[in-house]
Design a protein around this motif. Structure first.
Motif, PDB file in Angstrom:
ATOM      1  N   GLU A  11      28.721  48.164  60.832  1.00  0.00           N
ATOM      2  CA  GLU A  11      27.993  46.410  60.548  1.00  0.00           C
ATOM      3  C   GLU A  11      27.936  46.305  59.477  1.00  0.00           C
ATOM      4  O   GLU A  11      28.195  45.097  59.444  1.00  0.00           O
ATOM      5  CB  GLU A  11      27.450  45.779  61.675  1.00  0.00           C
ATOM      6  N   SER A  12      27.210  47.318  58.742  1.00  0.00           N
ATOM      7  CA  SER A  12      26.905  46.432  56.629  1.00  0.00           C
ATOM      8  C   SER A  12      27.566  47.369  55.746  1.00  0.00           C
ATOM      9  O   SER A  12      27.355  46.653  55.030  1.00  0.00           O
ATOM     10  CB  SER A  12      25.244  46.161  57.110  1.00  0.00           C
ATOM     11  N   GLN A  13      28.352  47.731  56.180  1.00  0.00           N
ATOM     12  CA  GLN A  13      29.461  48.083  55.595  1.00  0.00           C
ATOM     13  C   GLN A  13      30.145  47.720  54.498  1.00  0.00           C
ATOM     14  O   GLN A  13      30.589  46.583  54.757  1.00  0.00           O
ATOM     15  CB  GLN A  13      30.231  50.006  55.642  1.00  0.00           C
ATOM     16  N   ARG A  14      30.341  48.194  53.300  1.00  0.00           N
ATOM     17  CA  ARG A  14      31.358  47.197  52.337  1.00  0.00           C
ATOM     18  C   ARG A  14      32.580  47.630  52.403  1.00  0.00           C
ATOM     19  O   ARG A  14      32.917  48.748  52.411  1.00  0.00           O
ATOM     20  CB  ARG A  14      30.583  47.234  50.668  1.00  0.00           C
ATOM     21  N   TYR A  15      33.492  46.895  51.804  1.00  0.00           N
ATOM     22  CA  TYR A  15      34.860  47.048  52.421  1.00  0.00           C
ATOM     23  C   TYR A  15      35.403  46.541  51.344  1.00  0.00           C
ATOM     24  O   TYR A  15      34.714  45.260  51.013  1.00  0.00           O
ATOM     25  CB  TYR A  15      35.664  47.070  53.700  1.00  0.00           C
ATOM     26  N   ASN A  16      36.800  46.796  50.571  1.00  0.00           N
ATOM     27  CA  ASN A  16      36.924  45.710  49.369  1.00  0.00           C
ATOM     28  C   ASN A  16      38.586  44.876  49.838  1.00  0.00           C
ATOM     29  O   ASN A  16      38.361  44.773  50.862  1.00  0.00           O
ATOM     30  CB  ASN A  16      37.805  46.997  47.996  1.00  0.00           C
ATOM     31  N   GLN A  22      34.595  51.475  50.996  1.00  0.00           N
ATOM     32  CA  GLN A  22      33.507  52.041  50.320  1.00  0.00           C
ATOM     33  C   GLN A  22      32.810  52.594  50.067  1.00  0.00           C
ATOM     34  O   GLN A  22      31.647  52.027  51.318  1.00  0.00           O
ATOM     35  CB  GLN A  22      33.250  50.243  49.219  1.00  0.00           C
ATOM     36  N   VAL A  23      32.760  53.743  49.340  1.00  0.00           N
ATOM     37  CA  VAL A  23      31.755  54.577  50.359  1.00  0.00           C
ATOM     38  C   VAL A  23      31.340  55.452  48.156  1.00  0.00           C
ATOM     39  O   VAL A  23      31.790  54.913  47.365  1.00  0.00           O
ATOM     40  CB  VAL A  23      31.560  56.038  50.456  1.00  0.00           C
ATOM     41  N   ALA A  24      29.915  55.750  48.580  1.00  0.00           N
ATOM     42  CA  ALA A  24      29.245  56.112  47.146  1.00  0.00           C
ATOM     43  C   ALA A  24      28.447  57.346  47.481  1.00  0.00           C
ATOM     44  O   ALA A  24      27.969  58.278  48.377  1.00  0.00           O
ATOM     45  CB  ALA A  24      27.797  54.915  46.760  1.00  0.00           C
ATOM     46  N   LYS A  94      35.310  56.124  39.936  1.00  0.00           N
ATOM     47  CA  LYS A  94      36.311  55.515  41.493  1.00  0.00           C
ATOM     48  C   LYS A  94      37.742  56.563  41.427  1.00  0.00           C
ATOM     49  O   LYS A  94      38.607  56.400  41.045  1.00  0.00           O
ATOM     50  CB  LYS A  94      36.580  54.191  40.995  1.00  0.00           C
ATOM     51  N   TRP A  95      37.863  56.371  43.090  1.00  0.00           N
ATOM     52  CA  TRP A  95      38.660  57.249  43.507  1.00  0.00           C
ATOM     53  C   TRP A  95      38.972  56.663  44.724  1.00  0.00           C
ATOM     54  O   TRP A  95      38.458  56.448  45.300  1.00  0.00           O
ATOM     55  CB  TRP A  95      38.611  58.359  43.520  1.00  0.00           C
ATOM     56  N   SER A  96      40.766  56.570  44.986  1.00  0.00           N
ATOM     57  CA  SER A  96      40.776  56.571  46.631  1.00  0.00           C
ATOM     58  C   SER A  96      41.237  57.604  47.100  1.00  0.00           C
ATOM     59  O   SER A  96      42.536  58.135  46.730  1.00  0.00           O
ATOM     60  CB  SER A  96      42.045  55.414  46.481  1.00  0.00           C
ATOM     61  N   PHE A  97      40.934  58.132  48.237  1.00  0.00           N
ATOM     62  CA  PHE A  97      41.400  58.041  48.742  1.00  0.00           C
ATOM     63  C   PHE A  97      41.418  58.496  50.764  1.00  0.00           C
ATOM     64  O   PHE A  97      41.117  57.379  50.933  1.00  0.00           O
ATOM     65  CB  PHE A  97      40.909  59.842  48.800  1.00  0.00           C
ATOM     66  N   ILE A  98      42.002  59.369  51.423  1.00  0.00           N
ATOM     67  CA  ILE A  98      41.984  58.379  52.691  1.00  0.00           C
ATOM     68  C   ILE A  98      40.951  59.861  53.577  1.00  0.00           C
ATOM     69  O   ILE A  98      41.207  60.717  53.631  1.00  0.00           O
ATOM     70  CB  ILE A  98      43.561  59.207  53.085  1.00  0.00           C
ATOM     71  N   SER A  99      41.048  59.518  54.365  1.00  0.00           N
ATOM     72  CA  SER A  99      39.722  60.403  55.281  1.00  0.00           C
ATOM     73  C   SER A  99      40.507  60.864  56.778  1.00  0.00           C
ATOM     74  O   SER A  99      41.220  60.358  57.265  1.00  0.00           O
ATOM     75  CB  SER A  99      38.429  59.106  56.180  1.00  0.00           C
ATOM     76  N   LYS A 100      40.411  62.233  56.630  1.00  0.00           N
ATOM     77  CA  LYS A 100      41.448  63.038  57.234  1.00  0.00           C
ATOM     78  C   LYS A 100      40.843  62.499  58.715  1.00  0.00           C
ATOM     79  O   LYS A 100      41.699  62.663  59.716  1.00  0.00           O
ATOM     80  CB  LYS A 100      40.687  64.567  57.039  1.00  0.00           C
ATOM     81  N   ARG A 101      39.068  62.264  58.527  1.00  0.00           N
ATOM     82  CA  ARG A 101      39.177  61.907  60.527  1.00  0.00           C
ATOM     83  C   ARG A 101      39.192  60.183  60.897  1.00  0.00           C
ATOM     84  O   ARG A 101      39.597  60.556  61.560  1.00  0.00           O
ATOM     85  CB  ARG A 101      37.377  62.449  60.024  1.00  0.00           C
ATOM     86  N   TYR A 102      39.399  59.750  60.108  1.00  0.00           N
ATOM     87  CA  TYR A 102      39.890  58.327  60.424  1.00  0.00           C
ATOM     88  C   TYR A 102      41.223  57.974  60.287  1.00  0.00           C
ATOM     89  O   TYR A 102      41.441  57.145  60.630  1.00  0.00           O
ATOM     90  CB  TYR A 102      38.475  57.466  60.008  1.00  0.00           C
ATOM     91  N   THR A 104      42.584  56.733  57.374  1.00  0.00           N
ATOM     92  CA  THR A 104      42.550  55.437  56.946  1.00  0.00           C
ATOM     93  C   THR A 104      42.311  55.341  55.563  1.00  0.00           C
ATOM     94  O   THR A 104      41.615  56.929  55.021  1.00  0.00           O
ATOM     95  CB  THR A 104      41.056  54.144  56.843  1.00  0.00           C
ATOM     96  N   TYR A 105      42.266  54.499  53.833  1.00  0.00           N
ATOM     97  CA  TYR A 105      41.934  54.649  52.723  1.00  0.00           C
ATOM     98  C   TYR A 105      40.372  54.391  52.488  1.00  0.00           C
ATOM     99  O   TYR A 105      40.074  53.559  53.332  1.00  0.00           O
ATOM    100  CB  TYR A 105      43.198  53.358  52.598  1.00  0.00           C
ATOM    101  N   TYR A 106      40.091  54.945  51.390  1.00  0.00           N
ATOM    102  CA  TYR A 106      38.701  54.727  51.344  1.00  0.00           C
ATOM    103  C   TYR A 106      39.077  54.238  49.973  1.00  0.00           C
ATOM    104  O   TYR A 106      39.597  55.326  49.060  1.00  0.00           O
ATOM    105  CB  TYR A 106      37.757  56.290  51.527  1.00  0.00           C
ATOM    106  N   GLU A 107      37.778  53.735  48.903  1.00  0.00           N
ATOM    107  CA  GLU A 107      37.561  53.696  47.474  1.00  0.00           C
ATOM    108  C   GLU A 107      36.117  54.440  47.464  1.00  0.00           C
ATOM    109  O   GLU A 107      34.439  53.683  48.128  1.00  0.00           O
ATOM    110  CB  GLU A 107      37.204  52.196  47.875  1.00  0.00           C
TER     111      GLU A 107
END
Length: 180
Positions: A11-16, A22-24, A94-102, A104-107
């Motif tokens: 609920e408090s995650q960041r999205y571009n 967005q993950v760090a 910074k990389w864009s990638f696809i989550s295998k689990r979900y 979906t695209y991540y940054e």
């Protein structure tokens, strides 16, 4: 004393602006025997952790939340998942990638973390293993290509001769000049 509970929920995650989560994360590192790192191949060690849901090895990373800076998120993830604290240093990229689990695209943003403290108890101790190894060994076992690229950047930065700071480099007044 470290908090012994990991943050959960989205609920408090960041999205571009494209809707990518967005993950760090960090590549925790140290030098064997407290040396100054005379030879990176033998003295540099990086910390990998087991995946929470699988057998693969990775570096600590997770969601960047609304109430924290990017560096704070990377540091928090290193504490929660790997049980280490230290100095968050340069951004490795910074990389864009696809989550295998979900599917979906991540940054993903990765930082170098010079480890100053390794805790005996940490929030995900019961779910993860942590292993110190050479950078070459970590590159072989890391399950994500984008994290391998971040590791390569870390090794490159640690082995490169010191570059002058940006403020020490003379600047051209006319930026339209080209030099052959």
């Amino acid at each position: 004393m470290a908090c012994l509970v990991s943050r959960t929920g989205r609920e408090s995650q960041r999205y571009n602006n494209l809707g990518c989560r967005q993950v760090a994360g960090c590549i925790p590192y140290r030098y064997k025997n407290g040396s100054g790192g005379n030879t990176i191949d033998t003295e540099l060690e990086v910390l990998v952790i087991s995946s929470q849901k699988g057998q693969g090895l990775t570096f600590p990373k997770g969601g960047w939340e609304l109430d924290e800076s990017l560096e704070e998120a990377a540091s928090r993830e290193s504490l929660e998942e790997a049980g280490v604290r230290g100095n968050v240093e340069c951004e490795l990229g910074k990389w864009s990638f696809i989550s295998k689990r979900y599917a979906t695209y991540y940054e993903g943003y990765m930082f170098a973390l010079l480890v100053k403290e390794q805790l005996d108890l940490w929030p995900e101790k019961n779910f993860r293993r942590r292993i110190w190894m050479t950078a070459a060994e970590a590159r072989e076992v890391c399950q994500h290509g984008w994290m391998k690229e971040a590791l390569d950047k870390l090794v490159e930065r640690l082995t490169a001769p010191q570059q002058p700071r940006e403020e020490d480099v003379p600047r051209c007044v006319n930026t339209n000049l080209f030099y052959a």
